[in-house]
Design an enzyme around this catalytic site. Sequence first.
Site, short mmCIF file in Angstrom:
data_model
loop_
_atom_site.label_atom_id
_atom_site.label_comp_id
_atom_site.label_asym_id
_atom_site.label_seq_id
_atom_site.Cartn_x
_atom_site.Cartn_y
_atom_site.Cartn_z
N LEU A 121 99.05 50.52 32.16
CA LEU A 121 99.30 50.15 33.55
C LEU A 121 98.09 50.56 34.38
O LEU A 121 97.76 51.74 34.42
CB LEU A 121 100.53 50.90 34.10
CG LEU A 121 101.90 50.35 33.76
CD1 LEU A 121 102.96 51.29 34.28
CD2 LEU A 121 102.08 48.97 34.34
N VAL A 125 93.13 46.86 34.51
CA VAL A 125 92.25 48.02 34.67
C VAL A 125 92.44 49.03 33.54
O VAL A 125 91.47 49.59 33.03
CB VAL A 125 92.48 48.70 36.04
CG1 VAL A 125 91.61 49.94 36.19
CG2 VAL A 125 92.22 47.72 37.18
N CYS A 126 93.67 49.25 33.14
CA CYS A 126 93.97 50.35 32.20
C CYS A 126 94.05 49.91 30.74
O CYS A 126 93.83 50.74 29.85
CB CYS A 126 95.30 51.01 32.58
SG CYS A 126 95.39 51.53 34.31
N LEU A 127 94.36 48.66 30.48
CA LEU A 127 94.53 48.20 29.10
C LEU A 127 93.33 47.43 28.57
O LEU A 127 92.78 47.78 27.52
CB LEU A 127 95.78 47.32 28.98
CG LEU A 127 95.96 46.60 27.64
CD1 LEU A 127 96.06 47.59 26.48
CD2 LEU A 127 97.19 45.70 27.68
#
Length: 201
Positions: A121, A125-127
Amino acid sequence: MTPANDHRSFKIDNTALVLVDHQVGTIGWAGELANDAERDQLKMWVRVMARFAKSAGMPVVLTSSLEGEAQGPLLPEFKTLLPKEYEQRIQRTGVINAWDDPAFAKAVRATGKKNLLMGGLTTDVCLVPPALSAKAEGFNVVALLDISAACTKIAAQNCRDILQRSGIDIMTVTPMITSMLGNYKNPASAGFFEAFGGEGV
């Protein structure tokens, strides 16, 4: 085009689960999720995956970003479901692509697994960045999209396109787990049914 990973090669004994930035504040930035019901569903699938991984003995790596700021702490469920992994979580202090944090990359490598199930999440941006970085290093990566959500619907589609063009398979929790099990006679099936039963699925 780079061929996608064959998720059928992902088995319980050769795969690690990597969860990036499932934090109480960050989930609110996932504009792809329209309401609390959709946010609750994502958290439910995260819990299902965490429960199964723990019961099956799969390594789990947790990381968070700037817990003391707007992102907030990791989802509190992790304290109960994955207490050891929660205590050992990699708390990043500003590094956006988690793979650029040496402690995180080291923790993933230390699992000894070349197959990674990843969720994050937000997706955009995070994955996507650490998934691309892990694949570039030689890991096989499957992105779990029902435990990930992007900032916008357009970003969600863009993420799917990027992942697939990069040879990263996209899956959801249920078919991924059942693919790894292969047979309901697999002893790990008990954890599968317990995980689903525990969440009322």
